[in-house]
Design a protein around this motif. Structure first.
Motif, PDB file in Angstrom:
ATOM      1  N   TRP A 178       0.829  -1.204   0.000  1.00 37.28           N
ATOM      2  CA  TRP A 178       0.000   0.000   0.000  1.00 37.28           C
ATOM      3  C   TRP A 178       0.869   1.261   0.000  1.00 37.28           C
ATOM      4  CZ3 TRP A 178      -4.574  -1.392  -1.258  1.00 37.28           C
ATOM      5  CH2 TRP A 178      -5.238  -2.465  -0.675  1.00 37.28           C
ATOM      6  N   MET A 196      -3.269   5.092   1.683  1.00 35.14           N
ATOM      7  CA  MET A 196      -4.248   4.051   2.005  1.00 35.14           C
ATOM      8  C   MET A 196      -4.339   3.789   3.505  1.00 35.14           C
ATOM      9  SD  MET A 196      -5.758   3.088  -0.758  1.00 35.14           S
ATOM     10  CE  MET A 196      -6.585   1.616  -0.153  1.00 35.14           C
ATOM     11  N   ILE A 202      -9.633  -3.964   3.902  1.00 37.89           N
ATOM     12  CA  ILE A 202      -8.290  -3.430   3.675  1.00 37.89           C
ATOM     13  C   ILE A 202      -7.601  -3.309   5.033  1.00 37.89           C
ATOM     14  CG2 ILE A 202      -7.026  -1.353   2.993  1.00 37.89           C
ATOM     15  CD1 ILE A 202      -9.167  -0.905   0.875  1.00 37.89           C
ATOM     16  N   LYS A 256     -13.663   2.988  -2.018  1.00 41.35           N
ATOM     17  CA  LYS A 256     -13.607   2.604  -3.428  1.00 41.35           C
ATOM     18  C   LYS A 256     -12.827   3.641  -4.237  1.00 41.35           C
ATOM     19  CE  LYS A 256     -17.895  -0.089  -3.750  1.00 41.35           C
ATOM     20  NZ  LYS A 256     -19.213  -0.171  -4.405  1.00 41.35           N
ATOM     21  N   LEU A 280      -9.163   3.070  -3.693  1.00 38.28           N
ATOM     22  CA  LEU A 280      -8.652   1.962  -4.500  1.00 38.28           C
ATOM     23  C   LEU A 280      -8.443   2.393  -5.949  1.00 38.28           C
ATOM     24  CD1 LEU A 280     -10.870  -0.915  -3.048  1.00 38.28           C
ATOM     25  CD2 LEU A 280      -8.384  -0.776  -2.894  1.00 38.28           C
ATOM     26  N   GLU A 305      -5.391   4.430  -6.079  1.00 43.44           N
ATOM     27  CA  GLU A 305      -4.203   3.625  -5.796  1.00 43.44           C
ATOM     28  C   GLU A 305      -3.724   2.864  -7.027  1.00 43.44           C
ATOM     29  OE1 GLU A 305      -1.507   1.764  -2.761  1.00 43.44           O
ATOM     30  OE2 GLU A 305      -2.468   3.681  -3.136  1.00 43.44           O
ATOM     31  N   VAL A 313      -5.693  -5.102  -9.653  1.00 40.13           N
ATOM     32  CA  VAL A 313      -5.150  -4.912  -8.307  1.00 40.13           C
ATOM     33  C   VAL A 313      -3.960  -5.857  -8.123  1.00 40.13           C
ATOM     34  CG1 VAL A 313      -5.636  -5.040  -5.825  1.00 40.13           C
ATOM     35  CG2 VAL A 313      -7.393  -4.214  -7.414  1.00 40.13           C
TER      36      VAL A 313
END
Length: 385
Positions: free
Chosen positions: A195, A199, A225, A288, A291, A294, A312
């Motif tokens: 991460w 995050m 997470i 969301k 993510l 990220e 991912v």
């Protein structure tokens, strides 16, 4: 001479003992830990998921490559039979919204107490802190608080568990005593993530309303997470293909088509930030959106495909000892149709030490009970021959 010896006091071993005792066989159980069924009790702390309410064919499909081998055992003692058995032990059940079946007590301890009392009433002997260390000729050898002990039973059932949660008794050490075993691999486990710092504020946050895909498997379950990575039911359901190399993709808006996403994203944004625009038009919550940021940056002009299939990357499974269950173990080719070892007549095997895997949701426990019952029945026939 001991009539029937069962090594391991988890669900498979206890079920084998129940079957044999009901047929009048004198049964001894040897358990390595100070108390029986420790992993069973741990599973029950968050609600003991006994089995699943669905068609038998759909239920058996969850066992993948081992479906054919397990099918006769699951037909003989499947979800309906598991429910009758639990109710007979005085445990009222209920079915959750996803079809998962639980005791109303939502824990394992009442069921286990009733089960152990029934076995004790049937004359079953339970030795605690007896660790099996292999064979000494025809005898099973144990390290015990009283020193080395040897038992020479007419029939033996190995129910030693898999290779995760070693502190609860499933350490896989038994594999060194058996020849035809497949390497252990984690199953129903989380995955490590690298991460970025942004995050961190989302650690501990559940991600809901996504579709997770790996290979040809899709899950709509939620996941969490954490600093350790990603874990939870949604991940566990597709952990086998992820472990075996399939990429993970997320659909952050699974109930909208690609065209519908594009239409919504094309609405005038005005002075809104992108975060507010995504929240208002797509109802993407902060986790969301995190993510998306990220794994999709730099963000393309056409954001819809990223939202529908966000790749991912992960760093592989969490350590095997943290996994809920394991794949690998004693190969079915080493066993006959009654789960007896081909190279050791009178010795049977059951439960998680066999080479099969399944997702969480009642499948694991049902198969342990079914294989234990199957091996116990086969051992009873062997003794009666």
């Amino acid at each position: 001479m001991t009539e029937a010896l069962i090594i391991g006091a988890g669900p498979a071993g206890l079920m084998a003992a129940e079957v044999l005792a009901a047929k009048g066989v004198t049964v001894t159980i040897a358990e390595a830990r100070p108390s029986p069924a420790r992993k069973f009790l741990m599973a029950g702390k968050s609600g003991l998921n006994l089995t699943k309410a669905e068609t038998l064919d759909s239920f058996m499909d969850q066992f993948g490559a081992a479906r054919a081998e397990l099918a006769p055992m699951l037909r003989a003692f499947g979800p309906e039979a598991v429910q009758r058995w639990a109710r007979d032990l005085g445990q009222p059940l209920f079915t959750g919204t996803t079809g998962r079946i639980f005791p109303e007590a939502m824990k394992a301890s009442p069921l286990l107490r009733a089960w152990l009392a029934r076995l004790e009433g049937a004359g079953v002997t339970l030795h605690r802190r007896w660790r099996w260390t292999g064979w000494d000729g025809a005898a099973c050898r144990f390290d015990t608080p009283e020193g080395v002990q040897r038992l020479t039973p007419r029939a033996t059932i190995l129910a030693c568990g898999g290779a995760s949660w070693a502190r609860l008794g499933s350490d896989g050490a038994w594999a060194e005593h058996l020849a035809d075993t497949a390497p252990f691999r984690p199953a129903n486990m989380g995955f490590r993530m690298a991460w970025s710092e942004h995050m961190r504020r989302h650690f501990g946050t559940p991600v809901k309303g996504c579709a997770l895909s790996a290979g040809d498997q899709v899950s709509r379950g939620e996941f969490v997470i954490s600093e350790r990575g990603i874990e939870g039911g949604g991940i566990y359901a597709i952990s086998a293909p992820l472990r075996d190399g399939a990429p993970l993709t997320l659909d952050l808006a699974p109930d909208l088509t690609l065209d519908a996403l594009r239409t919504r994203l094309a609405r005038p944004r005005g002075k809104q930030s992108l975060a507010n625009h995504l929240r208002r038009t797509l109802r993407l919550d902060p986790v969301k959106q995190a993510l998306l940021m990220e794994f999709a940056r730099p963000l393309p002009d056409d954001l819809a495909p990223c939202i529908k299939a966000l790749t991912v990357p992960h760093l592989g499974p969490r350590p095997m000892d943290e996994a809920i269950s394991t794949a690998g173990g004693l190969r079915f080719a080493a066993l006959d149709d009654g789960l007896m070892l081909r190279d050791r007549p009178g010795t049977f095997a059951a439960g998680e030490m066999l080479d099969w895997e399944a997702p969480t949701g009642g499948y694991l426990l049902t198969a342990c009970l079914a294989t234990g019952r199957w091996a116990g029945s086969a051992a009873a026939r062997y003794l009666a021959a």
